[in-house]
Design a protein around this motif. Structure first.
Motif, mmCIF file in Angstrom:
data_model
loop_
_atom_site.group_PDB
_atom_site.id
_atom_site.type_symbol
_atom_site.label_atom_id
_atom_site.label_comp_id
_atom_site.label_asym_id
_atom_site.label_seq_id
_atom_site.Cartn_x
_atom_site.Cartn_y
_atom_site.Cartn_z
ATOM 1 N N ARG A 437 23.484 -22.437 -42.653
ATOM 2 C CA ARG A 437 23.641 -22.525 -41.202
ATOM 3 C C ARG A 437 22.284 -22.669 -40.508
ATOM 4 N N TRP A 438 21.318 -21.870 -40.960
ATOM 5 C CA TRP A 438 19.982 -21.974 -40.350
ATOM 6 C C TRP A 438 19.350 -23.334 -40.667
ATOM 7 N N THR A 439 19.539 -23.798 -41.902
ATOM 8 C CA THR A 439 18.985 -25.107 -42.268
ATOM 9 C C THR A 439 19.621 -26.213 -41.427
ATOM 10 N N ARG A 440 20.938 -26.157 -41.266
ATOM 11 C CA ARG A 440 21.634 -27.136 -40.439
ATOM 12 C C ARG A 440 21.147 -27.075 -38.993
ATOM 13 N N TYR A 441 20.915 -25.849 -38.530
ATOM 14 C CA TYR A 441 20.412 -25.668 -37.158
ATOM 15 C C TYR A 441 19.033 -26.303 -36.988
ATOM 16 N N GLN A 442 18.137 -26.103 -37.958
ATOM 17 C CA GLN A 442 16.803 -26.709 -37.877
ATOM 18 C C GLN A 442 16.890 -28.235 -37.940
ATOM 19 N N LYS A 443 17.737 -28.773 -38.813
ATOM 20 C CA LYS A 443 17.891 -30.221 -38.902
ATOM 21 C C LYS A 443 18.423 -30.804 -37.592
ATOM 22 N N GLU A 444 19.370 -30.129 -36.987
ATOM 23 C CA GLU A 444 19.914 -30.609 -35.725
ATOM 24 C C GLU A 444 18.857 -30.600 -34.628
ATOM 25 N N LYS A 445 17.993 -29.581 -34.626
ATOM 26 C CA LYS A 445 16.922 -29.543 -33.639
ATOM 27 C C LYS A 445 15.962 -30.708 -33.840
#
Length: 612
Positions: A437-445
Motif C-alpha cells: 500500500r505504501w509503495t503504491r502510494y509513493q508510485k501514485e505520488k
C-alpha cells in the motif's frame, strides 16, 4: 441496763426473797400453820423450777429449730451450687446460729432466684432455637433436660441463637433475591409453575418457605435451569431474527411491513417464538418462489463478508459457484449460505484483528484525503478557520497512523505465533500488504507529479505558439508599472530567446531566407509577459510620474489595443506546430508578430526546460 449472768442471778434471788416474804406474811395473816407453809413453799419452788425447766426446754427447742433450719439451708445451698455449677459456699467463721441461718437463707434465696432466671432464659432461648432450627432444618443446641444451665452454657446458647438469626436473615435475603429472579424468568417466558416445589416458591408467602440448605440449593438449581432455558430461547430468538432479516433483505420486504411485524415481538414468550417460526416459514415459502433473487442477494451478502475479511481476488475466485448464472436451485442457494456462514464464522473468530485492520485502513484513507485536499488550490479560501482545523487534524492523523500500524502488526504477529499460521489480508501477509500500500502510494505520488509536469509543459508549449489566455484583471497599475518583477521578466526573455533559437536550429537551413532571419531576430527582441505588450515604449524613470490626463489616456489606449489583439488571436486559426514545417512556422509566427505590433507572446518556458 446490763443483763449479765451475775446481775440476773442477784435480781432473781431478790425477787424470790421479796415474793417469799410476801407469801409468808399472807400465810401468817391467813393463819396457815408452819407445816402447810413449808408445803406451800415447796410448791412455790416446784413451780419456779418447772417454769425455769420449761423455759430452758423452749430455748433448747428454739436452738434445735435454728440448727435444723441452718442445716436445711446448707443442704439447699449445696444442691443449688451443684446444679448451677458454682463453687461450694463457705460461711464466715465466728457467726452465731441466727447469723449463720440468715446468711445461708439469703444465699439460698439469691441462688434460687438466679436459678429461676436461668431456667426462664433457657426456656426462651430453647424456644427460639427450636423455631429457627425447624425453619432451617438444623439440629437444636443440646442442653440436658432437667438441669440448670450454667452461665457458660447460657452464653453459648445465646450466641448460637444469634448466629441462627444471622443465618436466617442471610438465607431469607438469598431466598427473596432468588425468588425474584425466578418470578421474572417465569414472567419472561410466560410460564406457570408446574411442580409442587415451584408452586411453593411462587404462590406461597415468603415467611412460610423452609429455608433449608436443600431447599435453597433446589431453588438455585431451578433458577439456573430457568436462566439456561431463557438463554437458549434468546439464542433461538436471535437466530430466528437473523434468519428473518436475511430473508427480508433477500425478499426486499419494505420497512413498513418489517415494522408492523416487529411490533410487540420482543422477548422469548411462546407466542413470540411461534410468530417468528411462522414468519420464517412464510419467508421460506416465498424464497422458493424467488430463488434467483435469493441467490443474488446471498451473493451480495457474501461480497460484503469477503470485503470485511479482506479476501483477495484469488480467494474469491476459489468459490466457483459464485459465477453460475443459469441454474438457480435450492442446492445452489444452500452452497452460498454455507459459504456465507463460513466467512462470517471466520470474521467472528478473528473480529478483533479485522477491526484493527479496518481502523488502519480508515486512517490511511484519511491520510490520502488530506493529501488530495493539499493539492486543491481552493483550500486556501479559509472560511471559519477550516484550514487551521484541517492542519490540526492532519498532524493528529500523522501521529496516530504509525502507532495504529505498529499496534496492528504486533497483534497479528502474536496471533500468528500463537496459531502457527499466517494472517492474510488481500491474499498476503499484513506486513506485505502494508508495504504494498505504501509503495503504491509513493508510485501514485510520483505519477501525479509527472502528470502535472507534463501538463505544465504542454500548456507552456501551447502558450508559446497560440498565446496565453488573459487572466482576470487584477488591481490596475499606474502607467509604466511592469506586471512582472524585473527578475521574472529577465527569465522569461531569456527563455523566449532560447526557445526560439532551438526552434530555428531545428528548421531547414536551406529554406531560410535573409528576410525570415531578420524577422526572427526582430521577434526575439520583443519583450514577453503574461498578457499582451503595451504599444508604447516604457518611459524613462524620470518621466514615471505623469499627469492624470496623460495617465488616463495611456490606460485607455492600452485597454483598446489589448481588446484588438485578443480578437485577432481568437479569429485566427493557427495550425498545429507538428504539422507546419519549421521554416513556414517561423515565418508565419514572425509575420503575425510584425503585423500585430501590440501583441506579445505568452510566458515562455525557462531556458533549461525541454519542450515536449
Amino acid at each position: 441496763m446490763s443483763f449479765n449472768k451475775e446481775n440476773v442471778k442477784k435480781e432473781l434471788l431478790q425477787s424470790l426473797e421479796v415474793a417469799m416474804c410476801k407469801l409468808h406474811r399472807i400465810w401468817s395473816e391467813i393463819g396457815i400453820c408452819e407445816t402447810q407453809r413449808q408445803e406451800r413453799s415447796g410448791t412455790v419452788m416446784l413451780h419456779l423450777r418447772n417454769l425455769l425447766d420449761e423455759m430452758v426446754r423452749e430455748e433448747e427447742t428454739l436452738k434445735n429449730t435454728i440448727a435444723q433450719r441452718t442445716e436445711k439451708y446448707r443442704r439447699e445451698l449445696d444442691i443449688l451450687t451443684e446444679e448451677m455449677s458454682m463453687p461450694e459456699y463457705k460461711a464466715k467463721a465466728g457467726l452465731s446460729m441466727l447469723q449463720l441461718e440468715k446468711d445461708l437463707k439469703l444465699r439460698c434465696e439469691t441462688l434460687a432466684t438466679e436459678k429461676r432466671e436461668r431456667l426462664e432464659m433457657l426456656q426462651t432461648l430453647k424456644e427460639e432455637d427450636q423455631k429457627l432450627c425447624d425453619l432451617m432444618c438444623l439440629t437444636p443446641y443440646y442442653i440436658p433436660t432437667g438441669t440448670t444451665p450454667s452461665s457458660e452454657q447460657l452464653e453459648a446458647l445465646k450466641k448460637h441463637v444469634n448466629s441462627l438469626k444471622t443465618e436466617k436473615a442471610k438465607r431469607f435475603t438469598d431466598f427473596v433475591n432468588i425468588k425474584k429472579g425466578v418470578v421474572e424468568l417465569f414472567q419472561e417466558m410466560d410460564r406457570t409453575p408446574e411442580s409442587d416445589f415451584e408452586r411453593d416458591v411462587i404462590c406461597e408467602e415468603d415467611d412460610t418457605f423452609q429455608l433449608s440448605e436443600d431447599n435453597l440449593k433446589s431453588l438455585r438449581l431451578l433458577k439456573t435451569e430457568l436462566e439456561e432455558l431463557v438463554e437458549d430461547l434468546k439464542q433461538e430468538s436471535v437466530k430466528m431474527w437473523q434468519r428473518i432479516h436475511v430473508l427480508w433483505d433477500r425478499l426486499d420486504i419494505s420497512s413498513d411491513d418489517r415494522a408492523v411485524f416487529s411490533e410487540g415481538k420482543e422477548g422469548v414468550k411462546p407466542a413470540v417464538i411461534q410468530a417468528l417460526k411462522q414468519e420464517i416459514t412464510r419467508c421460506e415459502k416465498l424464497k422458493y418462489e424467488h430463488m434467483q433473487r435469493f441467490v443474488e442477494s446471498t451473493r451480495r451478502e457474501l461480497v460484503e463478508w469477503w470485503d470485511k475479511c479482506y479476501f483477495s481476488q484469488q480467494q474469491r475466485a476459489a468459490f466457483k459457484h459464485f459465477h453460475i448464472a443459469d441454474d438457480y436451485t435450492e442446492e445452489l442457494l444452500e452452497i452460498h449460505d454455507k459459504e456465507v456462514a463460513r466467512v462470517r464464522q471466520l470474521y467472528d473468530n478473528h473480529h478483533q484483528l479485522y477491526e484493527n485492520v479496518a481502523r488502519w485502513e480508515v486512517l490511511f484513507k484519511q491520510m490520502l484525503e488530506f493529501e488530495r485536499k493539499a493539492c486543491d488550490p481552493n483550500r486556501f479560501n479559509n472560511r471559519g478557520g477550516n484550514l487551521l482545523q484541517e492542519e490540526k487534524a492532519r498532524k493528529k492523523l500523522l501521529k496516530e497512523l504509525p502507532k495504529v500500524e505498529e499496534e496492528v502488526k504486533d497483534n497479528i504477529a502474536e496471533w500468528e505465533k500463537a496459531n502457527g499460521q499466517q494472517f492474510l489480508v488481500e491474499g498476503e501477509r499484513f506486513m506485505d500488504y502494508i508495504e504494498s500500500r505504501w509503495t503504491r502510494y509513493q508510485k501514485e505520488k510520483i505519477k501525479e507529479k509527472e502528470d502535472r509536469n507534463k501538463a505544465k509543459a504542454k500548456l507552456m508549449e501551447e502558450e508559446i505558439f497560440y498565446g496565453s489566455k488573459p487572466n482576470t484583471p487584477a488591481k490596475r497599475r499606474f502607467l509604466g508599472t511592469p506586471s512582472k518583477t524585473p527578475s521574472k521578466m529577465r527569465k522569461l526573455n531569456n527563455g523566449g530567446v532560447s526557445v526560439q533559437m532551438s526552434l530555428i536550429s531545428k528548421g531547414n537551413d536551406t529554406t531560410r531566407t535573409p528576410g525570415s532571419c531578420s524577422r526572427i531576430s526582430s521577434c526575439s527582441r520583443i519583450q514577453h509577459s503574461s498578457v499582451f505588450a503595451s504599444p508604447y515604449r516604457k518611459p524613462p524613470a524620470s518621466t514615471s510620474k505623469l499627469t492624470p490626463a496623460a495617465s488616463k489616456a495611456g490606460k485607455s489606449a492600452r485597454r483598446r489595443s489589448n481588446r484588438i489583439a485578443r480578437k485577432v488571436l481568437a479569429e485566427k486559426n493557427i495550425p498545429d506546430i507538428h504539422v507546419i514545417p519549421n521554416d513556414t512556422m517561423f515565418s508565419h509566427t514572425t509575420r503575425e508578430i510584425r503585423s500585430r505590433p501590440y501583441c506579445r507572446s505568452s510566458i515562455l518556458p525557462s531556458p533549461g526546460k525541454k519542450i515536449c
